[in-house]
Design an enzyme around this catalytic site. Structure first.
Site, PDB file in Angstrom:
ATOM      1  N   ASP A 282      50.739  60.568  32.169  1.00 33.19           N
ATOM      2  CA  ASP A 282      49.877  60.308  33.325  1.00 33.19           C
ATOM      3  C   ASP A 282      49.138  61.564  33.775  1.00 33.19           C
ATOM      4  O   ASP A 282      49.439  62.677  33.315  1.00 33.19           O
ATOM      5  CB  ASP A 282      50.711  59.736  34.487  1.00 33.19           C
TER       6      ASP A 282
ATOM      7  N   ASN B 220      61.882  55.964  43.563  1.00 29.18           N
ATOM      8  CA  ASN B 220      61.753  54.511  43.726  1.00 29.18           C
ATOM      9  C   ASN B 220      61.821  53.795  42.369  1.00 29.18           C
ATOM     10  O   ASN B 220      61.382  52.666  42.240  1.00 29.18           O
ATOM     11  CB  ASN B 220      60.447  54.168  44.453  1.00 29.18           C
TER      12      ASN B 220
ATOM     13  N   HIS C 137      60.168  54.519  39.663  1.00 28.28           N
ATOM     14  CA  HIS C 137      58.939  54.440  38.860  1.00 28.28           C
ATOM     15  C   HIS C 137      59.075  55.212  37.561  1.00 28.28           C
ATOM     16  O   HIS C 137      59.888  56.137  37.448  1.00 28.28           O
ATOM     17  CB  HIS C 137      57.697  54.861  39.660  1.00 28.28           C
TER      18      HIS C 137
ATOM     19  N   GLU D 279      54.376  52.203  39.742  1.00 25.38           N
ATOM     20  CA  GLU D 279      55.130  52.051  40.980  1.00 25.38           C
ATOM     21  C   GLU D 279      55.658  50.621  41.112  1.00 25.38           C
ATOM     22  O   GLU D 279      55.182  49.717  40.405  1.00 25.38           O
ATOM     23  CB  GLU D 279      54.199  52.347  42.168  1.00 25.38           C
TER      24      GLU D 279
HETATM   25  C1  GLP Z   1      56.228  62.013  39.105  1.00 26.25           C
HETATM   26  C2  GLP Z   1      55.705  61.649  37.700  1.00 26.25           C
HETATM   27  C3  GLP Z   1      56.780  61.011  36.874  1.00 26.25           C
HETATM   28  C4  GLP Z   1      58.061  61.801  37.058  1.00 26.25           C
HETATM   29  C5  GLP Z   1      58.579  61.574  38.441  1.00 26.25           C
HETATM   30  C6  GLP Z   1      59.848  62.345  38.767  1.00 26.25           C
HETATM   31  O1  GLP Z   1      55.572  61.389  40.162  1.00 26.25           O
HETATM   32  N1  GLP Z   1      54.555  60.812  37.685  1.00 26.25           N
HETATM   33  O2  GLP Z   1      56.369  60.958  35.521  1.00 26.25           O
HETATM   34  O3  GLP Z   1      59.023  61.361  36.145  1.00 26.25           O
HETATM   35  O4  GLP Z   1      57.582  61.770  39.415  1.00 26.25           O
HETATM   36  O5  GLP Z   1      59.598  63.666  39.092  1.00 26.25           O
HETATM   37  P1  GLP Z   1      60.727  64.766  39.175  1.00 26.25           P
HETATM   38  O6  GLP Z   1      61.186  64.999  37.794  1.00 26.25           O
HETATM   39  O7  GLP Z   1      60.037  65.972  39.765  1.00 26.25           O
HETATM   40  O8  GLP Z   1      61.784  64.234  40.065  1.00 26.25           O
END
Ligand code: GLP
Length: 239
Positions: A67, A134, A136, A141
């Site tokens: 993404d 959440n 995702h 989402e």
């Molecule tokens: C972000 C990304 C995800 C990622 C997630 C968790 O918003 N879009 O791909 O896996 O949040 O992030 P973190 O590893 O900092 O907890």
């Protein structure tokens, strides 16, 4: 789902890096799906170290990122282009790497082209995923349906809140992103999801123990035939 509960975040990181490295050693021209966020950083450090020691050669491998925020220049220090360049790409020798262009004039075309590019490379061999609080995956989402392909997604308020720690103020967090869809992720041959810490415990429980439901986007992974989940004890605390 193959769920492995490991002692701590460091064990999650090293085991994750080992699975990525073995993928590339076993199939040098692998197509890797990569992710951003804080979760994979330590694994990327291991991959860099092993590459510098001559243990892993990425020169035939390709990567696609999950993404990218919509509207950020690739040079913006919170763009995922910048993140990947800093944390991995500038320090290993991938043959080629792709990230959605979040700064495009034509998002529809960008999404179709990104999806087609993945297909033309033969699909993703191993997709690395983090997990949102959440539940995702990518920026998919909680929603009323599972999305099929790469598309523009609205970030959930809880994601904007979680990601604001990286920006100067909350208003600077982009509200939209281009993300691989749930379908894109599910078409990967293998999936590797990592999560650690108490903040992910509820998402892990809902993903593993709950129904398959688009309100818990990662719950779809229960239907994939080759998923490995690496979590630490804290993330596993509600299982
Ligand atoms: C972000 C990304 C995800 C990622 C997630 C968790 O918003 N879009 O791909 O896996 O949040 O992030 P973190 O590893 O900092 O907890």
């Amino acid at each position: 789902m193959n769920i492995r509960i490991l002692t701590n975040a460091e064990q999650v990181a090293i085991n994750c890096a080992m699975l990525i490295a073995s993928q590339v050693i076993n199939k040098p021209n692998s197509v890797l799906g990569l992710s951003t966020g804080s979760s994979p950083i330590r694994s990327y450090e291991y991959l860099i170290k092993w590459h510098q020691e001559g243990l892993v050669d990425f020169s035939s491998a390709t990567s696609f990122n999950l993404d990218e925020y919509l509207g950020l220049e690739p040079t913006h220090d919170q763009s995922y282009h910048y993140f990947m360049q800093e944390k991995l790409f500038s320090k290993i020798n991938l043959k080629q790497s792709f990230i959605p262009n979040g700064n495009t004039e034509n998002t529809d075309e960008e999404c179709i082209n990104y999806e087609n590019k993945i297909t033309s490379m033969g699909g993703i061999d191993l997709q690395l995923l983090g997990l949102g609080i959440n539940a995702h995956i990518g920026f998919n989402e909680p929603d009323s349906t599972f999305s099929k392909s790469t598309r523009v997604a609205d970030l959930a308020p809880s994601t904007i809140k979680a990601n604001k720690r990286f920006f100067e103020n909350a208003d600077d967090v982009p509200k939209k992103a281009i993300t691989m869809g749930i379908g894109t992720i599910m078409r990967s041959k293998k999936i590797l999801l990592i999560a650690y810490g108490k903040s992910k415990a509820e998402a892990i429980r809902n993903m593993v123990k709950g129904d398959i439901n688009p309100m818990v986007p990662s719950s779809i992974l229960n239907l994939h035939k080759d998923v490995t989940i690496l979590i630490d004890k804290e993330a596993a605390s509600l299982l």
